[in-house]
Design a protein around this motif. Structure first.
Motif, mmCIF file in Angstrom:
data_model
loop_
_atom_site.group_PDB
_atom_site.id
_atom_site.type_symbol
_atom_site.label_atom_id
_atom_site.label_comp_id
_atom_site.label_asym_id
_atom_site.label_seq_id
_atom_site.Cartn_x
_atom_site.Cartn_y
_atom_site.Cartn_z
ATOM 1 N N TRP A 187 10.232 4.783 -11.333
ATOM 2 C CA TRP A 187 10.461 5.481 -10.061
ATOM 3 C C TRP A 187 9.600 6.741 -9.983
ATOM 4 C CZ3 TRP A 187 13.893 4.347 -5.939
ATOM 5 C CH2 TRP A 187 13.972 5.345 -4.960
ATOM 6 N N ALA A 188 9.599 7.541 -11.056
ATOM 7 C CA ALA A 188 8.803 8.771 -11.064
ATOM 8 C C ALA A 188 7.319 8.463 -10.945
ATOM 9 C CB ALA A 188 9.079 9.566 -12.343
ATOM 10 N N ALA A 189 6.879 7.366 -11.541
ATOM 11 C CA ALA A 189 5.463 6.990 -11.443
ATOM 12 C C ALA A 189 5.086 6.668 -10.004
ATOM 13 C CB ALA A 189 5.174 5.802 -12.357
ATOM 14 N N ASN A 190 5.878 5.830 -9.347
ATOM 15 C CA ASN A 190 5.546 5.440 -7.974
ATOM 16 C C ASN A 190 5.698 6.590 -6.995
ATOM 17 O OD1 ASN A 190 4.762 2.808 -8.450
ATOM 18 N ND2 ASN A 190 6.787 1.952 -8.141
ATOM 19 N N ALA A 191 6.819 7.312 -7.097
ATOM 20 C CA ALA A 191 7.040 8.431 -6.179
ATOM 21 C C ALA A 191 5.984 9.511 -6.382
ATOM 22 C CB ALA A 191 8.438 9.001 -6.375
ATOM 23 N N GLY A 192 5.674 9.813 -7.627
ATOM 24 C CA GLY A 192 4.673 10.838 -7.914
ATOM 25 C C GLY A 192 3.283 10.433 -7.493
ATOM 26 N N LEU A 193 2.943 9.150 -7.694
ATOM 27 C CA LEU A 193 1.620 8.675 -7.300
ATOM 28 C C LEU A 193 1.416 8.812 -5.795
ATOM 29 C CD1 LEU A 193 -1.072 7.225 -7.744
ATOM 30 C CD2 LEU A 193 0.174 5.055 -7.591
ATOM 31 N N LEU A 194 2.385 8.336 -5.013
ATOM 32 C CA LEU A 194 2.225 8.388 -3.554
ATOM 33 C C LEU A 194 2.148 9.818 -3.057
ATOM 34 C CD1 LEU A 194 1.997 5.998 -1.566
ATOM 35 C CD2 LEU A 194 2.770 5.358 -3.839
ATOM 36 N N GLN A 195 2.862 10.725 -3.704
ATOM 37 C CA GLN A 195 2.804 12.131 -3.299
ATOM 38 C C GLN A 195 1.402 12.698 -3.481
ATOM 39 O OE1 GLN A 195 4.924 14.939 -5.813
ATOM 40 N NE2 GLN A 195 3.463 16.429 -5.001
ATOM 41 N N THR A 196 0.666 12.152 -4.467
ATOM 42 C CA THR A 196 -0.650 12.715 -4.776
ATOM 43 C C THR A 196 -1.803 12.030 -4.048
ATOM 44 O OG1 THR A 196 -0.938 11.293 -6.724
ATOM 45 C CG2 THR A 196 0.103 13.437 -7.069
ATOM 46 N N ILE A 197 -1.587 10.839 -3.476
ATOM 47 C CA ILE A 197 -2.712 10.153 -2.829
ATOM 48 C C ILE A 197 -2.500 9.940 -1.339
ATOM 49 C CG2 ILE A 197 -3.358 8.972 -4.963
ATOM 50 C CD1 ILE A 197 -2.127 6.406 -3.804
ATOM 51 N N ALA A 198 -1.323 10.296 -0.815
ATOM 52 C CA ALA A 198 -1.056 10.095 0.615
ATOM 53 C C ALA A 198 -0.573 11.397 1.230
ATOM 54 C CB ALA A 198 -0.020 8.988 0.816
ATOM 55 N N GLY A 199 -0.575 11.434 2.554
ATOM 56 C CA GLY A 199 -0.113 12.608 3.282
ATOM 57 C C GLY A 199 0.184 12.231 4.721
ATOM 58 N N PRO A 200 0.510 13.217 5.555
ATOM 59 C CA PRO A 200 0.856 12.930 6.960
ATOM 60 C C PRO A 200 -0.240 12.219 7.738
ATOM 61 C CG PRO A 200 1.538 15.144 6.354
ATOM 62 C CD PRO A 200 0.722 14.634 5.201
ATOM 63 N N ASP A 201 -1.483 12.344 7.285
ATOM 64 C CA ASP A 201 -2.585 11.691 8.006
ATOM 65 C C ASP A 201 -2.965 10.349 7.388
ATOM 66 O OD1 ASP A 201 -3.518 12.791 5.668
ATOM 67 O OD2 ASP A 201 -5.415 13.507 6.514
ATOM 68 N N THR A 202 -2.143 9.840 6.474
ATOM 69 C CA THR A 202 -2.464 8.615 5.750
ATOM 70 C C THR A 202 -1.547 7.469 6.167
ATOM 71 O OG1 THR A 202 -2.998 9.992 3.813
ATOM 72 C CG2 THR A 202 -2.853 7.613 3.466
ATOM 73 N N PRO A 203 -2.067 6.416 6.789
ATOM 74 C CA PRO A 203 -1.225 5.240 7.015
ATOM 75 C C PRO A 203 -0.927 4.556 5.675
ATOM 76 C CG PRO A 203 -3.225 5.184 8.379
ATOM 77 C CD PRO A 203 -3.422 6.249 7.351
ATOM 78 N N VAL A 204 0.315 4.189 5.465
ATOM 79 C CA VAL A 204 0.711 3.477 4.255
ATOM 80 C C VAL A 204 1.278 2.128 4.668
ATOM 81 C CG1 VAL A 204 2.278 3.433 2.283
ATOM 82 C CG2 VAL A 204 1.115 5.555 2.898
#
Length: 413
Positions: free
Chosen positions: A110-127
């Protein structure tokens, strides 16, 4: 002695509603996960120790030695670890095992996935996320403030249409989906993501160790690492440990992550005995192909035997076999019926599933015998009122597997 205060009435409403609506309403006063206690001879397929490593003495001895050593635990953020620290060395070993230049160990998948997305995505990033992807990927995208665009399960065409509409971004999939055992069309997803210049994240929690050359996972098995930017995985499955791993194609990613990801910055490193256990597990996973062979054989026996039962197996093509029951009362009845036949699986219900699609998940593993596999098939047939005799397809598979030369006895070491 002073007693701590109860929550004010307005704050207790969620808890009150849970007990009224679910425990008393949907579950008739029972706790949905409390079934019978397995007895002698029961077949337990409730956990994700797919390679039967949890009690392997090589791993437990490595952990014991680490606990008994005079070295002290490094109870601090991983950003402070020196390059020669055992955890840092294991990060590089795991990354190399996956075929990537760098890796980061986290406290959990969980920490890996949550932490990864926090570092590579943002409000201007479609996921773009498969609707059945693990909740940790959804939570990571939301914590980053990204706009989330779900696409239909295992539908690369729908993904491509969404990307064409909303622009390049981050694509999130599991290789093997944890609820139903279905397998992602990774080659097509990877090709589509690359064509759209998207970042692709593949969660290999349920395929790392069980698939691929020396257990390196499905991305390695398919030879598509050049199209996959990140692999993540929980190491609490086939590795029988407690941690998460991120493997990255960008060599500078590890230090960036440790300085940018909140789960990394504000959590302590792994404990030395956890690192030692995972390092020993990696050796076993790489060396003992027979465990993967046995796991896949057992999974084929069970899936093949259940083809004609009328049960909804939700397109499982892996060691995870889930039997859909419907609502929560129905899944409790299904669980109870299977337990009366000596088969113990795990109940999956909301929020792990959608409403009216609760299921019993059978997590198959390398320690199961051919007799265990047949018992699972027979029990499932009995539960749906069919003959207790396995179908012809299962009998043929069982006969073919007898005396196959696989070291089935070793799986209980």
């Amino acid at each position: 002695m002073n007693r701590p205060p109860r929550l004010p009435a307005g704050f207790r409403e969620r808890i009150d509603h849970f007990y009224a609506a679910r425990v008393q309403g949907a579950w008739d006063g029972r706790w949905i996960f409390e079934g019978s206690i397995p007895g002698p001879g029961s077949v337990c397929v409730t956990n994700n120790d797919y390679l039967a490593l949890a009690h392997d003495r090589r791993i437990t001895c490595a952990m014991t030695r680490a606990l008994a050593s005079r070295g002290s635990a490094t109870l601090m953020s991983g950003v402070f670890l020196a390059d020669g620290d055992p955890q840092a060395l294991l990060e590089q070993r795991l990354a190399a095992h996956l075929g990537y230049p760098t890796g980061v160990l986290c406290q959990s998948g969980w920490a890996a996935n949550a932490g990864l997305l926090q570092t590579i995505a943002g409000p201007d990033t479609p996921v773009y996320v498969d609707v059945l992807a693990h909740m940790s990927l959804w939570a990571g995208a939301r914590s980053a403030g990204a706009t989330v665009h779900p696409f239909r399960h295992n539908d690369p065409g729908h993904l491509a249409r969404l990307v064409a509409r909303h622009g390049r971004g981050v694509v999130l999939v599991d290789s093997v989906y944890s609820t139903d055992g279905s397998v992602s069309p990774l080659a097509e997803i990877a090709a589509s993501s690359r064509a759209a210049d998207c970042v692709l994240v593949v969660d290999e929690s349920h395929s790392l160790g069980t698939h691929g050359p020396r257990g390196a996972g499905m991305v390695a098995e398919l030879g598509i690492s050049e199209n996959v930017h990140f692999i993540t995985a929980s190491l609490s499955k086939a590795f029988a440990g407690r941690a998460g791993i991120i493997a990255a194609g960008e060599p500078r990613f590890a230090r960036y992550f440790k300085m940018s990801s909140y789960p990394a910055i504000f959590s302590s490193t792994l404990l030395p005995h956890d690192v030692a256990g995972l390092a020993a597990a990696l050796d076993v996973v790489r060396a003992e192909q027979w465990r993967r062979d046995r796991l896949h054989q057992v999974a084929a026996l069970v899936r093949g035997g259940l083809i004609d039962t009328g049960l909804n197996l939700r397109d499982s093509r892996s060691q995870i076999v889930s039997i859909e029951a419907g609502g929560e009362r129905e899944v409790m009845r299904l669980r109870d019926d299977l337990e009366r036949e000596g088969i113990f699986g795990s109940v999956f219900c909301p929020p792990a599933t959608v409403r009216r699609r609760s299921m019993v998940r059978l997590s198959l593993h390398a320690a199961l015998t051919d007799v265990d596999a047949e018992r699972i098939v027979v029990a499932c047939r009995a539960v749906v009122g069919a003959s207790r005799r396995p179908p012809a397809s299962a009998r043929r598979l069982l006969r073919a597997s007898t005396g196959s030369g696989l070291l089935a006895g070793k799986a209980r070491d």
